[in-house]
Design a protein around this motif. Structure first.
Motif, PDB file in Angstrom:
ATOM      1  N   ASP A  60       2.838  -2.458  -1.426  1.00 21.37           N
ATOM      2  CA  ASP A  60       2.864  -0.943  -1.569  1.00 21.37           C
ATOM      3  C   ASP A  60       1.485  -0.414  -1.027  1.00 21.37           C
ATOM      4  O   ASP A  60       0.681  -0.539  -1.981  1.00 21.37           O
ATOM      5  CB  ASP A  60       3.331  -0.688  -2.886  1.00 21.37           C
ATOM      6  N   THR A  62       0.706   2.514  -0.985  1.00 23.75           N
ATOM      7  CA  THR A  62       0.167   3.501  -1.646  1.00 23.75           C
ATOM      8  C   THR A  62      -0.546   3.222  -3.001  1.00 23.75           C
ATOM      9  O   THR A  62      -0.927   3.978  -3.853  1.00 23.75           O
ATOM     10  CB  THR A  62       1.305   4.536  -1.861  1.00 23.75           C
ATOM     11  N   ASN A  63      -0.392   1.933  -3.318  1.00 20.13           N
ATOM     12  CA  ASN A  63      -0.837   1.291  -4.589  1.00 20.13           C
ATOM     13  C   ASN A  63      -2.213   0.597  -4.302  1.00 20.13           C
ATOM     14  O   ASN A  63      -2.008  -0.554  -3.563  1.00 20.13           O
ATOM     15  CB  ASN A  63       0.394   0.253  -4.980  1.00 20.13           C
ATOM     16  N   SER A  64      -3.398   1.121  -4.825  1.00 16.63           N
ATOM     17  CA  SER A  64      -4.448   0.306  -4.604  1.00 16.63           C
ATOM     18  C   SER A  64      -4.658  -1.219  -5.086  1.00 16.63           C
ATOM     19  O   SER A  64      -5.284  -2.052  -4.412  1.00 16.63           O
ATOM     20  CB  SER A  64      -5.659   0.820  -5.323  1.00 16.63           C
ATOM     21  N   GLU A 106       0.459  10.694   1.372  1.00 17.31           N
ATOM     22  CA  GLU A 106       0.295   9.606   0.642  1.00 17.31           C
ATOM     23  C   GLU A 106       0.549   8.217   1.501  1.00 17.31           C
ATOM     24  O   GLU A 106      -0.204   7.435   1.485  1.00 17.31           O
ATOM     25  CB  GLU A 106       1.130   9.328  -0.763  1.00 17.31           C
ATOM     26  N   VAL A 107       1.640   8.256   2.002  1.00 14.29           N
ATOM     27  CA  VAL A 107       2.001   6.921   3.030  1.00 14.29           C
ATOM     28  C   VAL A 107       1.224   7.038   4.419  1.00 14.29           C
ATOM     29  O   VAL A 107       0.606   6.130   4.828  1.00 14.29           O
ATOM     30  CB  VAL A 107       3.658   6.982   2.984  1.00 14.29           C
ATOM     31  N   LEU A 110      -3.033   8.479   3.355  1.00 11.71           N
ATOM     32  CA  LEU A 110      -3.705   7.913   2.650  1.00 11.71           C
ATOM     33  C   LEU A 110      -3.695   6.209   2.499  1.00 11.71           C
ATOM     34  O   LEU A 110      -4.388   5.552   2.313  1.00 11.71           O
ATOM     35  CB  LEU A 110      -3.644   8.571   1.304  1.00 11.71           C
ATOM     36  N   GLY A 111      -2.248   6.164   2.647  1.00 15.44           N
ATOM     37  CA  GLY A 111      -1.909   4.599   2.609  1.00 15.44           C
ATOM     38  C   GLY A 111      -2.535   3.793   3.870  1.00 15.44           C
ATOM     39  O   GLY A 111      -2.948   2.748   3.695  1.00 15.44           O
ATOM     40  N   SER A 152       1.056  15.144   8.490  1.00 17.40           N
ATOM     41  CA  SER A 152       0.493  14.046   7.908  1.00 17.40           C
ATOM     42  C   SER A 152       0.159  12.996   9.112  1.00 17.40           C
ATOM     43  O   SER A 152      -0.921  12.201   9.143  1.00 17.40           O
ATOM     44  CB  SER A 152       1.585  13.337   7.007  1.00 17.40           C
TER      45      SER A 152
END
Length: 245
Positions: A60, A62-64, A106-107, A110-111, A152
């Motif tokens: 994922d 978006t999950n560090s 986010e995706v 940042l992702g 984005s």
């Protein structure tokens, strides 16, 4: 950089374009392809195509913690393909709230940034390698019917440019891929011309081989890119007309 012998990682490998990236990499002689998706069970049929080359990975972006776990497990990667993305077809003002805009940032931005930060030192350790960022021509001209997605992708275009400058000293190629409308189930209501996902992947990987900075797969993207150089206001007017009929 040559694809033959590469060790690649593809995010969003279960998607309409991602699966073609994985298959094309195998066909081109990549030694190993890490195929990433939030749910590895979504990759079962893809892995079955070539189980010796394709390795399913839960990720994922978006999950560090998820990103860090994958980076620690995939220290041999020399080709990172940031393909994971989301487009929710919302306008800036017509959207009910900011949830879609936040999800796309986010995706798509940042992702992608998180993946680049995690894998830049790995690529450096493996000789430089390459990063391929799946962008969109809408990152250079906003489409009001998909406005927050366009924004984005504009952020991701800027990210790609900045990465190219920052990673030049470690010999990492950074390729931005900016197609127009891709012929996938999600674009069935959009008018032609459309580019096939196979052609997007083919041109993207050729861009890696040729060492180019940006790739514009398909007729639509090439025409729009040319118009942005020659007469950007007329293209903006055309986009505006599509939503103000």
């Amino acid at each position: 950089m040559q694809i033959k012998g590469a060790i690649a990682l593809v995010t969003g490998a279960n998607g309409d374009i991602g699966q073609y990236f994985v298959k094309a990499l195998c066909d081109a002689g990549a030694t190993k392809v890490y195929a990433c998706a939030r749910k590895p069970s979504d990759l079962t049929s893809l892995v079955a195509v070539n189980p010796e080359q394709i390795i399913p990975i839960a990720l994922d972006i978006t999950n560090s913690d998820s990103v860090e776990t994958v980076a620690q497990a995939c220290q041999d990667v020399n080709l990172l393909i940031n393909n994971a993305g989301v487009g929710l077809l919302k306008g800036f003002i017509s959207a009910a709230d900011l949830s879609s805009a936040r999800a796309e940032i986010e995706v798509n931005y940042l992702g992608t940034l998180a993946m680049c930060r995690a894998f830049a030192p790995i690529l450096q350790a493996n000789g430089g390698g390459a990063i391929v960022n799946m962008l969109s021509i809408l990152g250079k001209i906003n489409f009001p019917m998909n406005a927050s997605y366009s924004a984005s992708k504009a952020a991701a275009v800027s990210l790609t440019q900045g990465l190219r400058m920052e990673l030049k000293s470690q010999n990492t190629l950074v390729v931005g891929v900016l197609p127009g409308t891709v012929d996938t189930p999600g674009s069935q209501h959009f008018p032609p011309p459309k580019v096939s996902p196979e052609d997007v992947v083919r041109e993207a990987l050729q861009g890696v081989i040729d060492g180019v900075n940006e790739v514009y797969p398909g007729e639509q993207a090439k025409q729009m890119a040319a118009q942005l150089l020659q007469d950007p206001q007329s293209l903006e007017n055309a986009m505006s007309a599509m939503v103000n009929r």
